[in-house]
Design a protein around this motif. Sequence first.
Motif, PDB file in Angstrom:
ATOM      1  N   GLY A   1      67.333 -41.242 -23.344  1.00 26.16           N
ATOM      2  CA  GLY A   1      66.063 -40.956 -22.685  1.00 26.16           C
ATOM      3  C   GLY A   1      66.205 -40.203 -21.374  1.00 26.16           C
ATOM      4  O   GLY A   1      65.256 -39.557 -20.923  1.00 26.16           O
ATOM      5  N   TYR A   2      67.398 -40.246 -20.771  1.00 22.42           N
ATOM      6  CA  TYR A   2      67.598 -39.534 -19.514  1.00 22.42           C
ATOM      7  C   TYR A   2      67.570 -38.021 -19.697  1.00 22.42           C
ATOM      8  O   TYR A   2      67.418 -37.281 -18.719  1.00 22.42           O
ATOM      9  N   TRP A   3      67.704 -37.523 -20.930  1.00 17.19           N
ATOM     10  CA  TRP A   3      67.619 -36.076 -21.142  1.00 17.19           C
ATOM     11  C   TRP A   3      66.257 -35.550 -20.689  1.00 17.19           C
ATOM     12  O   TRP A   3      66.160 -34.540 -19.996  1.00 17.19           O
ATOM     13  N   ALA A   4      65.182 -36.221 -21.121  1.00 20.61           N
ATOM     14  CA  ALA A   4      63.840 -35.803 -20.720  1.00 20.61           C
ATOM     15  C   ALA A   4      63.656 -35.952 -19.213  1.00 20.61           C
ATOM     16  O   ALA A   4      63.035 -35.106 -18.556  1.00 20.61           O
ATOM     17  N   THR A   5      64.215 -37.038 -18.658  1.00 19.20           N
ATOM     18  CA  THR A   5      64.139 -37.242 -17.212  1.00 19.20           C
ATOM     19  C   THR A   5      64.795 -36.085 -16.474  1.00 19.20           C
ATOM     20  O   THR A   5      64.248 -35.558 -15.498  1.00 19.20           O
ATOM     21  N   CYS A   6      65.962 -35.663 -16.930  1.00 17.60           N
ATOM     22  CA  CYS A   6      66.680 -34.565 -16.277  1.00 17.60           C
ATOM     23  C   CYS A   6      65.920 -33.248 -16.395  1.00 17.60           C
ATOM     24  O   CYS A   6      65.950 -32.419 -15.474  1.00 17.60           O
TER      25      CYS A   6
ATOM     26  N   GLY B   1      62.843 -29.204 -13.539  1.00 14.37           N
ATOM     27  CA  GLY B   1      61.599 -28.458 -13.379  1.00 14.37           C
ATOM     28  C   GLY B   1      61.038 -28.590 -11.978  1.00 14.37           C
ATOM     29  O   GLY B   1      60.535 -27.618 -11.396  1.00 14.37           O
ATOM     30  N   VAL B   2      61.129 -29.799 -11.403  1.00 17.05           N
ATOM     31  CA  VAL B   2      60.625 -30.020 -10.047  1.00 17.05           C
ATOM     32  C   VAL B   2      61.548 -29.371  -9.019  1.00 17.05           C
ATOM     33  O   VAL B   2      61.091 -28.703  -8.077  1.00 17.05           O
TER      34      VAL B   2
ATOM     35  N   GLU C   1      63.944 -20.251 -20.418  1.00 13.79           N
ATOM     36  CA  GLU C   1      63.149 -20.413 -21.637  1.00 13.79           C
ATOM     37  C   GLU C   1      63.443 -21.758 -22.300  1.00 13.79           C
ATOM     38  O   GLU C   1      62.528 -22.445 -22.779  1.00 13.79           O
ATOM     39  N   MET C   2      64.715 -22.152 -22.304  1.00 19.24           N
ATOM     40  CA  MET C   2      65.063 -23.452 -22.876  1.00 19.24           C
ATOM     41  C   MET C   2      64.403 -24.589 -22.092  1.00 19.24           C
ATOM     42  O   MET C   2      63.878 -25.545 -22.682  1.00 19.24           O
ATOM     43  N   LEU C   3      64.423 -24.501 -20.763  1.00 22.20           N
ATOM     44  CA  LEU C   3      63.812 -25.544 -19.939  1.00 22.20           C
ATOM     45  C   LEU C   3      62.306 -25.598 -20.173  1.00 22.20           C
ATOM     46  O   LEU C   3      61.729 -26.686 -20.340  1.00 22.20           O
ATOM     47  N   LEU C   4      61.651 -24.443 -20.218  1.00 25.50           N
ATOM     48  CA  LEU C   4      60.203 -24.412 -20.427  1.00 25.50           C
ATOM     49  C   LEU C   4      59.835 -24.978 -21.795  1.00 25.50           C
ATOM     50  O   LEU C   4      58.838 -25.704 -21.929  1.00 25.50           O
ATOM     51  N   ASN C   5      60.627 -24.666 -22.805  1.00 27.88           N
ATOM     52  CA  ASN C   5      60.369 -25.229 -24.142  1.00 27.88           C
ATOM     53  C   ASN C   5      60.524 -26.749 -24.126  1.00 27.88           C
ATOM     54  O   ASN C   5      59.755 -27.473 -24.764  1.00 27.88           O
ATOM     55  N   ALA C   6      61.539 -27.226 -23.409  1.00 30.59           N
ATOM     56  CA  ALA C   6      61.734 -28.674 -23.320  1.00 30.59           C
ATOM     57  C   ALA C   6      60.556 -29.337 -22.604  1.00 30.59           C
ATOM     58  O   ALA C   6      60.049 -30.380 -23.037  1.00 30.59           O
ATOM     59  N   LEU C   7      60.110 -28.745 -21.507  1.00 28.81           N
ATOM     60  CA  LEU C   7      58.971 -29.304 -20.778  1.00 28.81           C
ATOM     61  C   LEU C   7      57.698 -29.226 -21.607  1.00 28.81           C
ATOM     62  O   LEU C   7      56.836 -30.116 -21.520  1.00 28.81           O
ATOM     63  N   ALA C   8      57.577 -28.197 -22.445  1.00 29.14           N
ATOM     64  CA  ALA C   8      56.432 -28.108 -23.357  1.00 29.14           C
ATOM     65  C   ALA C   8      56.504 -29.198 -24.426  1.00 29.14           C
ATOM     66  O   ALA C   8      55.486 -29.789 -24.803  1.00 29.14           O
TER      67      ALA C   8
ATOM     68  N   LEU D   1      54.382 -31.468 -20.525  1.00 22.60           N
ATOM     69  CA  LEU D   1      54.092 -31.165 -19.127  1.00 22.60           C
ATOM     70  C   LEU D   1      53.776 -29.692 -18.907  1.00 22.60           C
ATOM     71  O   LEU D   1      53.342 -29.304 -17.811  1.00 22.60           O
ATOM     72  N   ILE D   2      54.023 -28.863 -19.926  1.00 26.11           N
ATOM     73  CA  ILE D   2      53.688 -27.437 -19.904  1.00 26.11           C
ATOM     74  C   ILE D   2      53.075 -27.087 -21.249  1.00 26.11           C
ATOM     75  O   ILE D   2      53.458 -27.671 -22.271  1.00 26.11           O
ATOM     76  N   GLU D   3      52.130 -26.160 -21.253  1.00 28.59           N
ATOM     77  CA  GLU D   3      51.536 -25.669 -22.502  1.00 28.59           C
ATOM     78  C   GLU D   3      52.158 -24.329 -22.861  1.00 28.59           C
ATOM     79  O   GLU D   3      52.269 -23.447 -22.014  1.00 28.59           O
ATOM     80  N   LYS D   4      52.587 -24.196 -24.116  1.00 28.39           N
ATOM     81  CA  LYS D   4      53.142 -22.929 -24.581  1.00 28.39           C
ATOM     82  C   LYS D   4      52.081 -22.199 -25.388  1.00 28.39           C
ATOM     83  O   LYS D   4      51.496 -22.753 -26.320  1.00 28.39           O
ATOM     84  N   GLU D   5      51.820 -20.954 -25.000  1.00 23.74           N
ATOM     85  CA  GLU D   5      50.836 -20.128 -25.677  1.00 23.74           C
ATOM     86  C   GLU D   5      51.531 -18.929 -26.298  1.00 23.74           C
ATOM     87  O   GLU D   5      52.738 -18.721 -26.108  1.00 23.74           O
TER      88      GLU D   5
END
Length: 333
Positions: free
Chosen positions: A17-22, A27-28, A58-65, A69-73
């Motif tokens: 679960g720490y993967w999502a935390t990281c 991102g912050v 791009e990898m980070l943004l996809n993970a946050l999506a 926490l982020i919307e991908k359009e």
Amino acid sequence: MKKSEWTIPELLELSGGYWATCALHAGVRLDVFTPLNGVTLSAEEVAFACQCEPRAMEMLLNALASIGLIEKEANGYRDTTFSAQYLVKTAPGYLGHIIRHHHHLMAGWASLHEAIQSGTPVRTSISHGDDNAERESFLLGMYNLASQLAPGIAAAIDLGGCQRLLDFGGGPGTYAIHFCRQNPELKAVVYDLPSTRTFAENTIARYGLSDRISFTAGDYHKNPVPAGFDAAWLSHILHAEGPEGCRTILRKAVDAVAPGGTLLAQEFILNDAKDGPQFPALFSLNMLLGTSSGQSYSEGELRGMMTEAGLIDIRRIALDLPNGAGIMAGTVA
């Protein structure tokens, strides 16, 4: 809530679960949410704004999506409504400081097994360390959290009849501010380390309360505490101490309040079996990692220490607070 049955996928999800935390922490720290506030940008544009490599961004943004926490359009990425409110640096509700504080704690948590083997901390206390960025994240993070909770707490606690409040170890004075806003006749003193003075006085001035809230510098471990108050407020102080340290602090706070006055202590409170709620139980480990004797306490332990300090009519105020937090109150005999 405590799980009574587990599956293998759930166990593995907990382990990783720490993967999502990281991903959130990255991102912050890179401030990817601020340029995405109200606009849609490509990964390349976000990478340029944050001075990062485009493929990795791009990898980070996809993970946050994937977390939500982020919307991908079709043409890029943008903040969710929630992220725009709490993860954009210029937003009034910004929580990035407490998230950065959590990030600074991670190295210590990775060495939890060592702390359990030795029974001693594996990281330097933030209040005694040399890292200004860590101290700033801690102070601003505590302000983030208190600002979310203090208005509701101040509205729920009756301080009618109180003229003077001591915000004991009050940091920037967030609770003193909201208690005074709720009670127009109330004046307060924030008592904390000299290094906190500028932050506190600036915060108090921003709320237009400099005529009603003053700051007194001191170390409650070493120095006398101001006296002559009708009430004292201690928020998340006791968990940094062992039982004897708690008793000493409570006695100092009691001595600062006139007979018949009120002492209020907010803590993450364990049940008397100490096997829950989950957050106070985990927070006790966090104290093991960074203090010599700090821990979470049960309601029964807090009642006992408050009684020893000279308080009567000890009760827990009926408030539903997050993360197992609770407020204990007692009357000075």
